[in-house]
Write an enzyme that holds these catalytic residues in place. Structure first.
Site, PDB file in Angstrom:
ATOM      1  N   PHE A  59      -1.513  -1.735  13.145  1.00  0.00           N
ATOM      2  CA  PHE A  59      -1.974  -1.325  12.058  1.00  0.00           C
ATOM      3  C   PHE A  59      -3.117  -1.857  11.424  1.00  0.00           C
ATOM      4  O   PHE A  59      -3.478  -1.598  10.286  1.00  0.00           O
ATOM      5  CB  PHE A  59      -0.717  -1.810  10.951  1.00  0.00           C
ATOM      6  CG  PHE A  59      -0.362  -3.110  10.844  1.00  0.00           C
ATOM      7  CD1 PHE A  59      -1.201  -4.070  10.265  1.00  0.00           C
ATOM      8  CD2 PHE A  59       0.686  -3.565  11.425  1.00  0.00           C
ATOM      9  CE1 PHE A  59      -0.806  -5.375  10.107  1.00  0.00           C
ATOM     10  CE2 PHE A  59       1.086  -5.011  11.519  1.00  0.00           C
ATOM     11  CZ  PHE A  59       0.369  -5.795  10.731  1.00  0.00           C
ATOM     12  N   ARG A 111       4.944 -14.975  -3.524  1.00  0.00           N
ATOM     13  CA  ARG A 111       5.422 -14.383  -2.518  1.00  0.00           C
ATOM     14  C   ARG A 111       6.928 -13.643  -3.400  1.00  0.00           C
ATOM     15  O   ARG A 111       7.387 -12.445  -2.784  1.00  0.00           O
ATOM     16  CB  ARG A 111       6.008 -14.974  -1.250  1.00  0.00           C
ATOM     17  CG  ARG A 111       4.461 -15.513  -0.777  1.00  0.00           C
ATOM     18  CD  ARG A 111       3.802 -14.518   0.096  1.00  0.00           C
ATOM     19  NE  ARG A 111       4.377 -13.919   0.982  1.00  0.00           N
ATOM     20  CZ  ARG A 111       3.895 -13.130   1.956  1.00  0.00           C
ATOM     21  NH1 ARG A 111       2.583 -12.618   1.948  1.00  0.00           N
ATOM     22  NH2 ARG A 111       4.679 -12.291   2.953  1.00  0.00           N
ATOM     23  N   THR A 125       7.061  -6.851   2.483  1.00  0.00           N
ATOM     24  CA  THR A 125       6.042  -6.117   2.684  1.00  0.00           C
ATOM     25  C   THR A 125       6.231  -4.469   2.479  1.00  0.00           C
ATOM     26  O   THR A 125       5.310  -3.920   1.768  1.00  0.00           O
ATOM     27  CB  THR A 125       5.817  -6.642   4.150  1.00  0.00           C
ATOM     28  OG1 THR A 125       5.523  -7.757   4.278  1.00  0.00           O
ATOM     29  CG2 THR A 125       4.345  -5.830   4.648  1.00  0.00           C
ATOM     30  N   ARG A 140       6.160  -5.402  -5.908  1.00  0.00           N
ATOM     31  CA  ARG A 140       6.256  -3.999  -4.525  1.00  0.00           C
ATOM     32  C   ARG A 140       7.312  -3.062  -4.927  1.00  0.00           C
ATOM     33  O   ARG A 140       6.873  -1.647  -4.832  1.00  0.00           O
ATOM     34  CB  ARG A 140       6.205  -4.842  -3.294  1.00  0.00           C
ATOM     35  CG  ARG A 140       4.615  -5.201  -2.858  1.00  0.00           C
ATOM     36  CD  ARG A 140       5.142  -5.968  -1.693  1.00  0.00           C
ATOM     37  NE  ARG A 140       3.616  -6.412  -0.957  1.00  0.00           N
ATOM     38  CZ  ARG A 140       3.358  -7.319  -0.130  1.00  0.00           C
ATOM     39  NH1 ARG A 140       4.336  -7.973   0.403  1.00  0.00           N
ATOM     40  NH2 ARG A 140       2.220  -7.274   0.593  1.00  0.00           N
ATOM     41  N   ASN A 156       0.693  -1.279  -0.644  1.00  0.00           N
ATOM     42  CA  ASN A 156       1.793  -1.909  -1.216  1.00  0.00           C
ATOM     43  C   ASN A 156       1.377  -3.011  -2.183  1.00  0.00           C
ATOM     44  O   ASN A 156       2.063  -3.951  -2.390  1.00  0.00           O
ATOM     45  CB  ASN A 156       2.683  -2.688  -0.018  1.00  0.00           C
ATOM     46  CG  ASN A 156       1.548  -3.693   0.892  1.00  0.00           C
ATOM     47  OD1 ASN A 156       0.413  -3.852   0.657  1.00  0.00           O
ATOM     48  ND2 ASN A 156       2.249  -4.428   1.803  1.00  0.00           N
ATOM     49  N   HIS A 199      -1.520  -8.642  -2.112  1.00  0.00           N
ATOM     50  CA  HIS A 199      -1.310  -9.469  -1.118  1.00  0.00           C
ATOM     51  C   HIS A 199      -1.375 -10.903  -1.690  1.00  0.00           C
ATOM     52  O   HIS A 199      -1.772 -10.981  -3.097  1.00  0.00           O
ATOM     53  CB  HIS A 199      -2.927  -9.617  -0.447  1.00  0.00           C
ATOM     54  CG  HIS A 199      -2.895 -10.971   0.419  1.00  0.00           C
ATOM     55  ND1 HIS A 199      -2.578 -10.896   1.555  1.00  0.00           N
ATOM     56  CD2 HIS A 199      -3.493 -11.874   0.105  1.00  0.00           C
ATOM     57  CE1 HIS A 199      -2.738 -12.004   1.996  1.00  0.00           C
ATOM     58  NE2 HIS A 199      -3.480 -12.810   1.077  1.00  0.00           N
ATOM     59  N   GLU A 232      -7.900 -18.853   2.652  1.00  0.00           N
ATOM     60  CA  GLU A 232      -8.415 -17.764   1.865  1.00  0.00           C
ATOM     61  C   GLU A 232      -8.852 -17.557   0.482  1.00  0.00           C
ATOM     62  O   GLU A 232      -9.640 -17.107   0.112  1.00  0.00           O
ATOM     63  CB  GLU A 232      -6.988 -16.555   1.716  1.00  0.00           C
ATOM     64  CG  GLU A 232      -6.284 -16.338   2.838  1.00  0.00           C
ATOM     65  CD  GLU A 232      -5.080 -15.752   2.849  1.00  0.00           C
ATOM     66  OE1 GLU A 232      -4.328 -15.751   1.626  1.00  0.00           O
ATOM     67  OE2 GLU A 232      -4.346 -14.943   3.753  1.00  0.00           O
TER      68      GLU A 232
HETATM   69  P1  RTP Z   1      -0.086  -9.330   2.744  1.00  0.00           P
HETATM   70  O1  RTP Z   1      -0.863 -10.071   3.930  1.00  0.00           O
HETATM   71  O2  RTP Z   1      -1.002  -8.110   2.467  1.00  0.00           O
HETATM   72  O3  RTP Z   1       0.198 -10.040   1.606  1.00  0.00           O
HETATM   73  O4  RTP Z   1       1.148  -8.633   3.233  1.00  0.00           O
HETATM   74  P2  RTP Z   1       2.378  -9.472   4.054  1.00  0.00           P
HETATM   75  O5  RTP Z   1       2.238 -10.958   4.298  1.00  0.00           O
HETATM   76  O6  RTP Z   1       3.817  -8.997   3.148  1.00  0.00           O
HETATM   77  O7  RTP Z   1       2.507  -8.612   5.395  1.00  0.00           O
HETATM   78  P3  RTP Z   1       1.606  -9.009   6.697  1.00  0.00           P
HETATM   79  O8  RTP Z   1       2.618  -9.183   7.871  1.00  0.00           O
HETATM   80  O9  RTP Z   1       0.711 -10.096   6.374  1.00  0.00           O
HETATM   81  O10 RTP Z   1       0.868  -7.579   6.862  1.00  0.00           O
HETATM   82  C1  RTP Z   1      -0.524  -7.378   6.148  1.00  0.00           C
HETATM   83  C2  RTP Z   1      -0.336  -5.895   5.721  1.00  0.00           C
HETATM   84  O11 RTP Z   1      -0.242  -5.067   6.900  1.00  0.00           O
HETATM   85  C3  RTP Z   1       0.260  -4.086   6.442  1.00  0.00           C
HETATM   86  N1  RTP Z   1       1.418  -3.808   7.594  1.00  0.00           N
HETATM   87  N2  RTP Z   1       1.598  -2.761   8.180  1.00  0.00           N
HETATM   88  N3  RTP Z   1       3.069  -0.801   9.709  1.00  0.00           N
HETATM   89  C4  RTP Z   1       3.341  -1.844   9.798  1.00  0.00           C
HETATM   90  O12 RTP Z   1       4.323  -2.138  10.491  1.00  0.00           O
HETATM   91  C5  RTP Z   1       2.595  -2.987   8.808  1.00  0.00           C
HETATM   92  N4  RTP Z   1       2.967  -4.224   8.813  1.00  0.00           N
HETATM   93  C6  RTP Z   1       2.219  -4.735   7.784  1.00  0.00           C
HETATM   94  C7  RTP Z   1       0.848  -3.926   5.438  1.00  0.00           C
HETATM   95  O13 RTP Z   1       0.090  -3.363   4.261  1.00  0.00           O
HETATM   96  C8  RTP Z   1       1.012  -5.496   4.901  1.00  0.00           C
HETATM   97  O14 RTP Z   1       0.953  -5.830   3.536  1.00  0.00           O
HETATM   98 MG    MG Z   2       0.354 -11.642   5.167  1.00  0.00          MG
END
Ligand code: RTP
Ligand code: MG
Length: 141
Positions: free
Chosen positions: A59, A87, A93, A104, A114, A117, A128
């Site tokens: 992705f 979080r 996510t 979200r 979504n 971040h 970061e």
């Molecule tokens: P973020 O980093 O944006 O805060 O989100 P997160 O920790 O909840 O999720 P993360 O695993 O770090 O993934 C970053 C962003 O990538 C997109 N994503 N798409 N299609 C998929 O399976 C998938 N998995 C993740 C999401 O937009 C996620 O926020």
């Molecule tokens: Mg993340």
């Protein structure tokens, strides 16, 4: 409990929906203070660098393209257990899995669009924050 700082980004979808203030209100009500902030249109290089940990994931291209699709609002949040607290406010996510009342659940449209971040660990939070803000632009409050 410890005073922490974490990096938050209000993503292009939520900026376009005009809910920056709604999301800031949730941070403030939870006891998180905004100690640095800026609106920014990320370049492709900046977005790729920020999400470099995901560069081998299928992705990655979609994630980068989404993050540069419009301006984002970037802030440093400070408070007790700020990393986990943010979080919790964000929710899962995928908005389909996000608990009711989370950012979200209320504002995200899909796993890509979504809304927010948030740093996922204290160690990553420090990396970061420094990616976007020199130390002189973060204000102790
Ligand atoms: P973020 O980093 O944006 O805060 O989100 P997160 O920790 O909840 O999720 P993360 O695993 O770090 O993934 C970053 C962003 O990538 C997109 N994503 N798409 N299609 C998929 O399976 C998938 N998995 C993740 C999401 O937009 C996620 O926020
Ligand atoms: Mg993340």
């Amino acid at each position: 409990m410890a005073l922490e700082r974490t990096l938050s980004i209000i993503k292009p979808d939520a900026v376009a929906k005009n809910v920056v203030g709604e999301i800031y209100s949730r941070f403030e009500k939870a006891g998180l203070k905004v100690v640095a902030a800026k609106m920014k249109q990320l370049s492709k290089q900046e977005a790729e660098g920020f999400y470099a940990v995901h560069r081998e994931r299928p992705f990655f291209g979609a994630l980068v393209n989404f993050m540069i699709s419009g301006p984002v609002m970037i802030q440093v949040l400070e408070g007790e257990s700020a990393v986990l607290k943010n979080r919790d406010l964000m929710g899962a996510t995928n908005p389909k899995d996000a608990a009711a009342g989370t950012i979200r659940a209320d504002f995200a449209d899909s796993i890509d669009a979504n809304a927010v971040h948030g740093s996922d660990s204290l160690e990553n939070a420090a990396i970061e924050v420094s990616y976007f803000f020199p130390a002189t632009d973060v204000y102790a409050r």
